[in-house]
Design a protein around this motif. Structure first.
Motif, PDB file in Angstrom:
ATOM      1  N   MET A  86      58.184  45.990  23.485  1.00 36.35           N
ATOM      2  CA  MET A  86      58.445  45.502  24.838  1.00 36.35           C
ATOM      3  C   MET A  86      59.741  46.093  25.385  1.00 36.35           C
ATOM      4  SD  MET A  86      57.141  41.563  24.602  1.00 36.35           S
ATOM      5  CE  MET A  86      58.366  41.133  23.368  1.00 36.35           C
ATOM      6  N   PRO A  87      59.888  46.177  26.733  1.00 33.99           N
ATOM      7  CA  PRO A  87      58.952  45.672  27.743  1.00 33.99           C
ATOM      8  C   PRO A  87      57.716  46.551  27.887  1.00 33.99           C
ATOM      9  CG  PRO A  87      60.785  46.758  28.806  1.00 33.99           C
ATOM     10  CD  PRO A  87      61.108  46.740  27.339  1.00 33.99           C
ATOM     11  N   ILE A  88      56.624  45.908  28.269  1.00 34.16           N
ATOM     12  CA  ILE A  88      55.322  46.558  28.378  1.00 34.16           C
ATOM     13  C   ILE A  88      54.825  46.483  29.814  1.00 34.16           C
ATOM     14  CG2 ILE A  88      52.878  46.377  27.723  1.00 34.16           C
ATOM     15  CD1 ILE A  88      54.550  47.495  25.503  1.00 34.16           C
ATOM     16  N   GLU A  89      54.217  47.583  30.265  1.00 33.61           N
ATOM     17  CA  GLU A  89      53.475  47.568  31.522  1.00 33.61           C
ATOM     18  C   GLU A  89      52.071  48.061  31.229  1.00 33.61           C
ATOM     19  OE1 GLU A  89      53.609  49.139  36.168  1.00 33.61           O
ATOM     20  OE2 GLU A  89      55.009  49.971  34.691  1.00 33.61           O
ATOM     21  N   ALA A  90      51.068  47.350  31.713  1.00 34.10           N
ATOM     22  CA  ALA A  90      49.688  47.737  31.459  1.00 34.10           C
ATOM     23  C   ALA A  90      48.809  47.303  32.619  1.00 34.10           C
ATOM     24  CB  ALA A  90      49.182  47.127  30.159  1.00 34.10           C
ATOM     25  N   HIS A  91      47.657  47.963  32.734  1.00 35.74           N
ATOM     26  CA  HIS A  91      46.639  47.629  33.729  1.00 35.74           C
ATOM     27  C   HIS A  91      45.456  47.026  32.970  1.00 35.74           C
ATOM     28  CE1 HIS A  91      48.623  49.984  36.975  1.00 35.74           C
ATOM     29  NE2 HIS A  91      49.119  50.620  35.924  1.00 35.74           N
ATOM     30  N   VAL A  92      45.053  45.816  33.346  1.00 38.02           N
ATOM     31  CA  VAL A  92      44.019  45.071  32.631  1.00 38.02           C
ATOM     32  C   VAL A  92      42.792  44.924  33.536  1.00 38.02           C
ATOM     33  CG1 VAL A  92      43.470  42.967  31.353  1.00 38.02           C
ATOM     34  CG2 VAL A  92      45.846  43.789  31.443  1.00 38.02           C
ATOM     35  N   PHE A  93      41.648  45.425  33.077  1.00 40.67           N
ATOM     36  CA  PHE A  93      40.420  45.423  33.868  1.00 40.67           C
ATOM     37  C   PHE A  93      39.387  44.502  33.215  1.00 40.67           C
ATOM     38  CE2 PHE A  93      42.601  49.382  34.525  1.00 40.67           C
ATOM     39  CZ  PHE A  93      42.466  49.633  35.879  1.00 40.67           C
ATOM     40  N   PHE A  94      38.904  43.545  33.980  1.00 41.31           N
ATOM     41  CA  PHE A  94      37.858  42.651  33.488  1.00 41.31           C
ATOM     42  C   PHE A  94      36.507  43.092  34.044  1.00 41.31           C
ATOM     43  CE2 PHE A  94      41.581  40.019  32.851  1.00 41.31           C
ATOM     44  CZ  PHE A  94      41.305  39.377  31.656  1.00 41.31           C
ATOM     45  N   THR A  95      35.507  43.147  33.166  1.00 37.31           N
ATOM     46  CA  THR A  95      34.152  43.433  33.626  1.00 37.31           C
ATOM     47  C   THR A  95      33.560  42.215  34.324  1.00 37.31           C
ATOM     48  OG1 THR A  95      33.291  42.811  31.446  1.00 37.31           O
ATOM     49  CG2 THR A  95      33.684  45.165  31.859  1.00 37.31           C
ATOM     50  N   HIS A  96      33.848  41.033  33.779  1.00 39.37           N
ATOM     51  CA  HIS A  96      33.383  39.771  34.337  1.00 39.37           C
ATOM     52  C   HIS A  96      34.115  38.660  33.590  1.00 39.37           C
ATOM     53  CE1 HIS A  96      31.012  40.321  30.763  1.00 39.37           C
ATOM     54  NE2 HIS A  96      30.296  39.230  30.933  1.00 39.37           N
ATOM     55  N   SER A  97      33.766  37.417  33.901  1.00 43.37           N
ATOM     56  CA  SER A  97      34.569  36.320  33.345  1.00 43.37           C
ATOM     57  C   SER A  97      33.787  35.407  32.415  1.00 43.37           C
ATOM     58  CB  SER A  97      35.196  35.495  34.476  1.00 43.37           C
ATOM     59  OG  SER A  97      34.203  34.996  35.355  1.00 43.37           O
ATOM     60  N   HIS A  98      32.760  35.914  31.758  1.00 44.37           N
ATOM     61  CA  HIS A  98      32.145  35.126  30.693  1.00 44.37           C
ATOM     62  C   HIS A  98      33.152  34.970  29.559  1.00 44.37           C
ATOM     63  CE1 HIS A  98      27.733  35.962  32.087  1.00 44.37           C
ATOM     64  NE2 HIS A  98      28.334  35.016  32.792  1.00 44.37           N
ATOM     65  N   TRP A  99      33.014  33.874  28.820  1.00 47.53           N
ATOM     66  CA  TRP A  99      34.054  33.487  27.861  1.00 47.53           C
ATOM     67  C   TRP A  99      34.428  34.587  26.882  1.00 47.53           C
ATOM     68  CZ3 TRP A  99      31.723  28.022  26.582  1.00 47.53           C
ATOM     69  CH2 TRP A  99      32.073  27.141  27.605  1.00 47.53           C
ATOM     70  N   ASP A 100      33.428  35.315  26.394  1.00 45.91           N
ATOM     71  CA  ASP A 100      33.737  36.298  25.357  1.00 45.91           C
ATOM     72  C   ASP A 100      34.565  37.456  25.881  1.00 45.91           C
ATOM     73  OD1 ASP A 100      31.397  36.892  26.807  1.00 45.91           O
ATOM     74  OD2 ASP A 100      30.638  38.239  25.271  1.00 45.91           O
TER      75      ASP A 100
END
Length: 306
Positions: A64-78
């Motif tokens: 750290m410190p960390i910078e990242a881009h986080v992409f979700f396909t969808h929001s199902h629990w898994d």
């Protein structure tokens, strides 16, 4: 420019679908749910926040410190259940740019991540995270530009909707296509477009054709595909390497060994996703670099443990 800034690598932190399944029968392939990290030209992209995100987070703490881009396909629990346990998100000074499509009910990715951390589901709210969290709405079909990285998007065939991604950088391309269900009468045009001529296709291969069409408990309409369909997409899209991904929790190591063997017979460069696997994407080296230039006339794959 350093060697890291000239590399495009794919790191697999969670490769399982539906629910985590740790245990003696899933040791070799892993039991964590989806999380794939791409390190692209010195930048960090993270796809999905299943329980594999917790493992990734622990590995980031010393850096750290960390910078990242986080992409979700969808929001199902898994695909999001690891986010409340993502340790770097609780540390001030870190920055995470978070992307996700608006759900059919109108909720944003920020709202859905917030809701899963409300009582009685979780002891502390999203707001307790001290990292800088920036949220962005993804519109399927519109590209996302992060400096010289172009990320293409397309809708997938999944209950509640999902987004597929393709990461393009300096001539290299990786397609991340999960969760999606194939069509019985044609190949998915969106999947083909994202996968076209890709160096690596990471594809939802949850089932076998036999399981999908089982007369006892068919999986038609469950929102997932098969490894055989993944091979069809890879062939039609001229993909160099197919990564079989989103393993069903009931498939133990021996079962996945057999899938890998059968898939390799149909598509010789097919490989099975494993936790800890790292795949390097070959990209041209600029003429200005001081280290020797190598020509990538054929695809070369490197796998190693993290």
């Amino acid at each position: 420019m350093s060697r890291i800034e000239n590399q495009f690598t794919v790191h697999f932190w969670g490769v399982r679908g539906s629910i985590p399944c740790p245990g003696p029968h899933t040791v070799r392939y892993g039991g964590n749910t989806p999380c794939v990290e791409m390190r692209v030209g010195g930048r960090r992209l993270i796809f999905d926040g299943g329980t594999g995100l917790h493992v990734l987070g622990q590995s980031l703490l010393p850096n750290m410190p960390i910078e990242a881009h986080v992409f979700f396909t969808h929001s199902h629990w898994d695909h999001m259940q690891g986010f409340p346990f993502f340790s770097p998100g609780f540390v001030k000074g870190n920055t995470f740019h978070i992307y996700g499509a608006i759900a059919p009910d109108g909720s944003t990715i920020e709202q859905r991540l917030n809701d899963q951390m409300l009582h009685p589901n979780f002891p502390v709210p999203l707001q307790i995270m001290q990292a800088n969290l920036d949220f962005y709405d993804v519109i399927s079909g519109r590209p996302i530009h992060i400096h010289d990285i172009i990320i293409e998007t397309a809708p997938l065939n999944h209950p509640g909707e999902a987004v597929g991604y393709r990461v393009n950088w300096r001539g290299g391309a990786v397609a991340y296509i999960t969760d999606t269900e194939h069509y019985s009468d044609r190949l998915d045009e969106n999947a083909l477009r994202l996968a076209r001529n890709a160096d690596i296709l990471i594809y939802d291969c949850t089932y076998t054709d036999e399981e999908y069409n089982s007369p006892i408990q068919p999986k038609i309409g469950w929102g997932h595909s098969t490894w055989q369909e993944g091979v069809k997409i890879a062939r039609s899209a001229n993909v160099k390497t197919l990564v079989i991904f989103h393993h069903d929790p009931s498939h133990d190591d021996e079962f996945l060994d057999r899938v890998g063997q059968e898939a390799a017979q149909k598509f010789p460069s097919a490989i099975m996703a494993r936790e800890g696997m790292v795949v390097q994407v070959p990209v041209p080296v600029p003429l200005s670099e001081s280290f020797p230039i190598r020509k990538f006339s054929t695809y070369r794959l490197q796998s190693e443990q993290l």
